[in-house]
Each structure stands twice: as structure tokens, then as C-alpha cells.
Design a protein around this motif. Structure first.
Motif, PDB file in Angstrom:
ATOM      1  N   MET A 179      82.731  51.368 209.384  1.00  0.00           N
ATOM      2  CA  MET A 179      83.608  50.379 208.757  1.00  0.00           C
ATOM      3  C   MET A 179      83.476  50.413 207.241  1.00  0.00           C
ATOM      4  O   MET A 179      84.464  50.270 206.523  1.00  0.00           O
ATOM      5  CB  MET A 179      83.284  48.984 209.281  1.00  0.00           C
ATOM      6  N   PHE A 180      82.260  50.623 206.745  1.00  0.00           N
ATOM      7  CA  PHE A 180      82.086  50.717 205.294  1.00  0.00           C
ATOM      8  C   PHE A 180      82.801  51.948 204.743  1.00  0.00           C
ATOM      9  O   PHE A 180      83.413  51.886 203.673  1.00  0.00           O
ATOM     10  CB  PHE A 180      80.601  50.784 204.929  1.00  0.00           C
ATOM     11  N   LEU A 181      82.736  53.060 205.455  1.00  0.00           N
ATOM     12  CA  LEU A 181      83.436  54.256 204.988  1.00  0.00           C
ATOM     13  C   LEU A 181      84.953  54.067 205.011  1.00  0.00           C
ATOM     14  O   LEU A 181      85.661  54.631 204.184  1.00  0.00           O
ATOM     15  CB  LEU A 181      83.054  55.456 205.852  1.00  0.00           C
ATOM     16  N   HIS A 182      85.440  53.238 205.919  1.00  0.00           N
ATOM     17  CA  HIS A 182      86.880  53.013 206.037  1.00  0.00           C
ATOM     18  C   HIS A 182      87.370  51.985 205.020  1.00  0.00           C
ATOM     19  O   HIS A 182      88.357  52.233 204.318  1.00  0.00           O
ATOM     20  CB  HIS A 182      87.217  52.540 207.453  1.00  0.00           C
ATOM     21  N   GLU A 183      86.704  50.830 204.921  1.00  0.00           N
ATOM     22  CA  GLU A 183      87.176  49.719 204.101  1.00  0.00           C
ATOM     23  C   GLU A 183      86.549  49.672 202.707  1.00  0.00           C
ATOM     24  O   GLU A 183      87.078  48.986 201.839  1.00  0.00           O
ATOM     25  CB  GLU A 183      86.881  48.389 204.805  1.00  0.00           C
ATOM     26  N   LYS A 184      85.384  50.287 202.508  1.00  0.00           N
ATOM     27  CA  LYS A 184      84.612  50.195 201.265  1.00  0.00           C
ATOM     28  C   LYS A 184      84.245  48.747 200.938  1.00  0.00           C
ATOM     29  O   LYS A 184      84.185  48.348 199.788  1.00  0.00           O
ATOM     30  CB  LYS A 184      85.361  50.808 200.079  1.00  0.00           C
ATOM     31  N   SER A 185      83.998  47.951 201.976  1.00  0.00           N
ATOM     32  CA  SER A 185      83.643  46.547 201.811  1.00  0.00           C
ATOM     33  C   SER A 185      82.335  46.284 202.561  1.00  0.00           C
ATOM     34  O   SER A 185      82.266  46.460 203.782  1.00  0.00           O
ATOM     35  CB  SER A 185      84.758  45.658 202.369  1.00  0.00           C
ATOM     36  N   VAL A 186      81.319  45.847 201.813  1.00  0.00           N
ATOM     37  CA  VAL A 186      80.024  45.578 202.422  1.00  0.00           C
ATOM     38  C   VAL A 186      80.085  44.385 203.381  1.00  0.00           C
ATOM     39  O   VAL A 186      79.550  44.456 204.490  1.00  0.00           O
ATOM     40  CB  VAL A 186      78.942  45.370 201.335  1.00  0.00           C
ATOM     41  N   PRO A 187      80.722  43.261 203.007  1.00  0.00           N
ATOM     42  CA  PRO A 187      80.771  42.141 203.958  1.00  0.00           C
ATOM     43  C   PRO A 187      81.481  42.493 205.272  1.00  0.00           C
ATOM     44  O   PRO A 187      81.049  42.063 206.343  1.00  0.00           O
ATOM     45  CB  PRO A 187      81.529  41.053 203.209  1.00  0.00           C
ATOM     46  N   ALA A 188      82.551  43.245 205.187  1.00  0.00           N
ATOM     47  CA  ALA A 188      83.255  43.650 206.407  1.00  0.00           C
ATOM     48  C   ALA A 188      82.378  44.573 207.251  1.00  0.00           C
ATOM     49  O   ALA A 188      82.358  44.466 208.482  1.00  0.00           O
ATOM     50  CB  ALA A 188      84.565  44.344 206.060  1.00  0.00           C
ATOM     51  N   ALA A 189      81.632  45.455 206.613  1.00  0.00           N
ATOM     52  CA  ALA A 189      80.752  46.368 207.341  1.00  0.00           C
ATOM     53  C   ALA A 189      79.607  45.610 208.014  1.00  0.00           C
ATOM     54  O   ALA A 189      79.268  45.884 209.169  1.00  0.00           O
ATOM     55  CB  ALA A 189      80.191  47.421 206.391  1.00  0.00           C
ATOM     56  N   VAL A 190      79.031  44.631 207.312  1.00  0.00           N
ATOM     57  CA  VAL A 190      77.940  43.841 207.880  1.00  0.00           C
ATOM     58  C   VAL A 190      78.442  43.010 209.059  1.00  0.00           C
ATOM     59  O   VAL A 190      77.806  42.944 210.114  1.00  0.00           O
ATOM     60  CB  VAL A 190      77.281  42.948 206.804  1.00  0.00           C
ATOM     61  N   ALA A 191      79.588  42.383 208.885  1.00  0.00           N
ATOM     62  CA  ALA A 191      80.152  41.577 209.971  1.00  0.00           C
ATOM     63  C   ALA A 191      80.473  42.445 211.185  1.00  0.00           C
ATOM     64  O   ALA A 191      80.203  42.054 212.328  1.00  0.00           O
ATOM     65  CB  ALA A 191      81.405  40.854 209.481  1.00  0.00           C
ATOM     66  N   THR A 192      81.040  43.606 210.948  1.00  0.00           N
ATOM     67  CA  THR A 192      81.355  44.510 212.056  1.00  0.00           C
ATOM     68  C   THR A 192      80.095  44.965 212.767  1.00  0.00           C
ATOM     69  O   THR A 192      80.040  44.995 214.005  1.00  0.00           O
ATOM     70  CB  THR A 192      82.140  45.729 211.535  1.00  0.00           C
ATOM     71  N   GLY A 193      79.072  45.319 212.015  1.00  0.00           N
ATOM     72  CA  GLY A 193      77.818  45.759 212.612  1.00  0.00           C
ATOM     73  C   GLY A 193      77.155  44.676 213.436  1.00  0.00           C
ATOM     74  O   GLY A 193      76.678  44.925 214.541  1.00  0.00           O
TER      75      GLY A 193
END
Length: 82
Positions: free
Chosen positions: A52-66
């Protein structure tokens, strides 16, 4: 090496102990099944968060997804690995 015949035998101050069964005195914090399930869930969460971080470049979105992926995969992995 020979023992001196005049020296006394050492006195035993403790009674002989019972043989050890090899079992730990305390139960483990997590069973092996729970540890494998949680480890697999964390691994899946890290992979999905990284993607998700590689796709969106957003740390909060990546953390929430994880976190959501790891939490959601625990029950599925419990049934699959169980």
C-alpha cells in the motif's frame, strides 16, 4: 588419579533429588499454534502495508492497511492452521 584411602567420604548435605521430567515448571506464554498464527498475521500485515505504501506513498494509509489486514487475517489463519 587415585583417592587417598585416609580421606573421609564427602557428606551429603542434601537429599537426592527426584529425576527431572524435562517439562518446564511454568506453562509458556503462547502456545506454538498461537505464535505461528500471530507471526503469519504480522508478516501478511507487513507485506500488505508495504504494498500500500508503494502504491499510495502515504504512511498513514499503509499503517492502517497493515493493521487491518493483520487483524483480519488472525481468525482466518486460526481456522486454516488449526
Amino acid at each position: 588419579m587415585s583417592r587417598d584411602p585416609q580421606s573421609p567420604l564427602p557428606a551429603r548435605s542434601e537429599p537426592p533429588s527426584t529425576p527431572s521430567t524435562g517439562l518446564p515448571s511454568e506453562s509458556p506464554l503462547l502456545s506454538l499454534h498461537a505464535a505461528v498464527v500471530f507471526l503469519a498475521a504480522v508478516l501478511i500485515g507487513l507485506i500488505m502495508g508495504g504494498l500500500m505504501f508503494l502504491h499510495e506513498k502515504s504512511v498513514p494509509a499503509a499503517v492502517a492497511t497493515g493493521l487491518l489486514t493483520a487483524g483480519g487475517s488472525v481468525s482466518v489463519l486460526h481456522k486454516l492452521i488449526g
